[in-house]
Motif scaffolding. Structure first.
Motif, PDB file in Angstrom:
ATOM      1  N   GLU A  27      38.316  54.323  47.035  1.00  0.00           N
ATOM      2  CA  GLU A  27      39.402  53.426  46.506  1.00  0.00           C
ATOM      3  C   GLU A  27      38.606  52.126  45.822  1.00  0.00           C
ATOM      4  OE1 GLU A  27      42.386  53.231  50.250  1.00  0.00           O
ATOM      5  OE2 GLU A  27      40.932  51.877  50.431  1.00  0.00           O
ATOM      6  N   SER A  28      39.203  51.524  44.895  1.00  0.00           N
ATOM      7  CA  SER A  28      38.306  50.526  44.312  1.00  0.00           C
ATOM      8  C   SER A  28      38.204  49.264  45.276  1.00  0.00           C
ATOM      9  CB  SER A  28      39.109  50.116  43.006  1.00  0.00           C
ATOM     10  OG  SER A  28      40.444  49.443  43.351  1.00  0.00           O
ATOM     11  N   GLU A  74      29.754  43.204  48.279  1.00  0.00           N
ATOM     12  CA  GLU A  74      30.214  41.808  47.865  1.00  0.00           C
ATOM     13  C   GLU A  74      31.455  41.250  48.238  1.00  0.00           C
ATOM     14  OE1 GLU A  74      30.540  38.867  44.201  1.00  0.00           O
ATOM     15  OE2 GLU A  74      29.379  40.628  43.906  1.00  0.00           O
ATOM     16  N   ARG A  75      32.483  42.249  48.079  1.00  0.00           N
ATOM     17  CA  ARG A  75      33.710  41.977  48.413  1.00  0.00           C
ATOM     18  C   ARG A  75      34.121  42.132  49.689  1.00  0.00           C
ATOM     19  NH1 ARG A  75      39.010  42.518  45.690  1.00  0.00           N
ATOM     20  NH2 ARG A  75      37.786  42.185  43.694  1.00  0.00           N
ATOM     21  N   ALA A  76      33.384  43.016  50.400  1.00  0.00           N
ATOM     22  CA  ALA A  76      33.740  43.021  51.872  1.00  0.00           C
ATOM     23  C   ALA A  76      33.068  42.164  52.728  1.00  0.00           C
ATOM     24  CB  ALA A  76      33.069  44.598  52.284  1.00  0.00           C
ATOM     25  N   GLU A 104      40.743  45.987  49.163  1.00  0.00           N
ATOM     26  CA  GLU A 104      41.232  44.546  50.034  1.00  0.00           C
ATOM     27  C   GLU A 104      42.714  44.506  50.276  1.00  0.00           C
ATOM     28  OE1 GLU A 104      41.140  39.808  49.155  1.00  0.00           O
ATOM     29  OE2 GLU A 104      39.648  40.942  48.062  1.00  0.00           O
ATOM     30  N   ALA A 105      43.354  44.806  49.144  1.00  0.00           N
ATOM     31  CA  ALA A 105      44.980  44.705  49.325  1.00  0.00           C
ATOM     32  C   ALA A 105      45.400  45.645  50.492  1.00  0.00           C
ATOM     33  CB  ALA A 105      45.481  45.427  48.047  1.00  0.00           C
ATOM     34  N   TYR A 106      44.668  47.126  50.646  1.00  0.00           N
ATOM     35  CA  TYR A 106      45.605  47.748  51.813  1.00  0.00           C
ATOM     36  C   TYR A 106      44.614  47.139  53.285  1.00  0.00           C
ATOM     37  CZ  TYR A 106      46.908  51.515  48.705  1.00  0.00           C
ATOM     38  OH  TYR A 106      47.252  52.145  47.803  1.00  0.00           O
ATOM     39  N   LEU A 107      43.491  46.472  53.110  1.00  0.00           N
ATOM     40  CA  LEU A 107      43.237  46.070  54.487  1.00  0.00           C
ATOM     41  C   LEU A 107      44.227  44.683  54.920  1.00  0.00           C
ATOM     42  CD1 LEU A 107      40.780  45.386  56.642  1.00  0.00           C
ATOM     43  CD2 LEU A 107      39.977  43.593  54.683  1.00  0.00           C
ATOM     44  N   ARG A 108      44.256  43.896  53.960  1.00  0.00           N
ATOM     45  CA  ARG A 108      45.246  42.597  54.269  1.00  0.00           C
ATOM     46  C   ARG A 108      46.537  43.185  54.830  1.00  0.00           C
ATOM     47  NH1 ARG A 108      43.307  37.842  52.814  1.00  0.00           N
ATOM     48  NH2 ARG A 108      41.342  37.645  51.615  1.00  0.00           N
ATOM     49  N   GLU A 109      47.124  44.409  53.881  1.00  0.00           N
ATOM     50  CA  GLU A 109      48.356  44.856  54.487  1.00  0.00           C
ATOM     51  C   GLU A 109      48.439  45.445  55.776  1.00  0.00           C
ATOM     52  OE1 GLU A 109      50.858  47.938  52.078  1.00  0.00           O
ATOM     53  OE2 GLU A 109      49.776  49.196  53.629  1.00  0.00           O
TER      54      GLU A 109
END
Length: 433
Positions: A180-181, A218-220, A186-191
């Motif tokens: 996953e990109s 970095e994003r995580a 991030e989108a799936y995590l927030r969902e």
């Protein structure tokens, strides 16, 4: 006036182990939180449910299995103990995981969580990356399995965003199914956070230096700070991850992560939770201590698959907080956190005291707005009742998960083992890539 579930008071009485001392005492819970705990006579409180545990049973803090891949329990009866890590991966996850079904995920995780609970752990932290290109479909099955059993779950939804072009076909297909990109992750995590509840916390995670890009890392970490959640990271499990970091970034993994702070790409490293850490040097341990990064050791798994060994004495002397995990059941002897302690006692006999090793993994850990850990007022009411080292009862949030050595919510044979055996037979017919 009728009490709500959230303020029901329960009183548990019996021999209780607190700060290393065992004596008659009590736990008073209000909802899922400990209101009072101690040795001696319990407080007089109206409208409580009272439960007494006779000797030789002892009330203790429930264990925290701080690193687990529960879906790997599906492979437990298929592995050869002589396999090294590469052979193990080829014959388990890289062979089967691209084709794993949601039903198989749920049953395998029921098996893992059920066995973890029966071994006295009230909480488990999971690293999960078998998304299969299906968003949160498989992820929700892991959460559902934890709720089925009743165990407390920290679900690390992992971003795995690298596919090795030189990998053999089976490994490449598996990596493609995990991929996953960072944006998707991030989108799936927030969902998925919509699936949280009193016993479920969702948190960001990344895999490793070999499976996560710098952008994903970095994003995580930024997400961890934004959401105030822990961020799991397999760090230097084998020498290869160190080599990758030196080649790609010119420095070892922890030094690279610190450089991301220094360049203002991330606010800090204090949200990270490293697992394994078999190939650290003194500089990396110093950075970890300065940044208060805890470590989760999986010593029996590391030993069995031959990846290396964490230097426990150096970690402790550096002031690093050490938790214990079991990784996946198929690469370990079982899912017992106490089993990890016993292994370490043998490994470090004459070097570290038994009491120091017994203390590993028993410190507090954040869970949503609360805390798991040693039995104390304000902490979540998770505890085990043991007799001769055997789990007799287990309570999570003051609710029973194990009674008289048996799961309360599931039948181990009918709800887990029998249907899982059918699924394993179906899975074994999968054509090997």
């Amino acid at each position: 006036m009728t009490s709500s579930v959230s303020d029901i008071k329960r009183l548990f009485i019996g021999q209780i182990e607190l700060e290393g001392r065992r004596a008659m005492g009590y736990i008073l819970s209000c909802g899922d939180v400990i209101e009072a705990v101690g040795h001696g006579t319990p407080p007089t409180v109206e409208c409580v449910e009272v439960e007494t545990f006779p000797e030789p049973m002892t009330i203790k803090q429930g264990d925290f299995n701080a690193h687990s891949h529960p879906e790997q329990s599906i492979y437990t009866d298929l592995v050869d103990r002589s396999w090294d890590l590469g052979t193990w991966c080829r014959n388990t996850i890289y062979r089967y995981s691209p084709f794993i079904t949601p039903k198989q995920v749920r049953l395998a995780c029921r098996r893992a969580f059920g066995r973890i609970a029966l071994l006295g752990a009230s909480s488990v932290m999971v690293s999960f990356y078998l998304h299969g290109g299906k968003g949160n479909v498989n992820d929700r099955e892991v959460i559902a399995a934890a709720k089925d059993v009743g165990i407390r779950l920290i679900f690390g939804r992992m971003t795995y965003d690298m596919v090795s072009p030189q990998a053999y076909e089976g490994k490449k297909k598996a990596q493609e199914s995990y991929y996953e990109s960072p944006d998707q992750g991030e989108a799936y995590l927030r969902e998925l956070m919509a699936d949280e509840g009193p016993t479920v916390m969702v948190a960001p995670a990344v895999h490793s230096m070999h499976a996560s890009t710098a952008q994903a890392i970095e994003r995580a970490i930024n997400l961890g700070y934004d959401l105030k959640r822990p961020v799991q990271f397999h760090l230097s499990e084998d020498q290869g991850d160190v080599d990758i970091s030196l080649k790609e970034h010119g420095v070892r993994p922890v030094v690279f992560l610190k450089s991301m702070v220094d360049s203002c790409r991330i606010p800090g490293l204090g949200r990270l939770v490293f697992s394994d850490c078999c190939w650290l040097d003194d500089q990396e341990r110093s950075i970890m201590a300065d940044c208060s990064i805890p470590v989760v050791l999986n010593p029996r798994m590391n030993h069995r698959v031959g990846v290396g060994e964490s230097d426990l004495p150096s970690l402790l002397s550096s002031g690093i907080s050490v938790f214990l995990g079991t990784d996946g059941e198929a690469s370990n002897d079982d899912l017992s956190v106490q089993g990890e302690r016993e292994f370490l006692k043998g490994r470090y006999s004459g070097v570290l005291s038994s009491s120091k090793i017994e203390a590993l993994g028993r410190q507090p850990f954040q869970f949503l707005d609360g805390e798991i850990g040693p039995l104390a007022p304000g902490r979540l009411c998770d505890f085990v009742v043991e007799s001769d080292g055997r789990t007799v009862h287990l309570f999570v949030g003051a609710e029973p998960v194990v009674r008289d050595g048996t799961l309360v919510n599931l039948d181990m044979e009918g709800d887990i083992e029998a249907p899982l055996a059918e699924e394993i037979e179906a899975m074994k017919k999968t054509v090997e890539i």
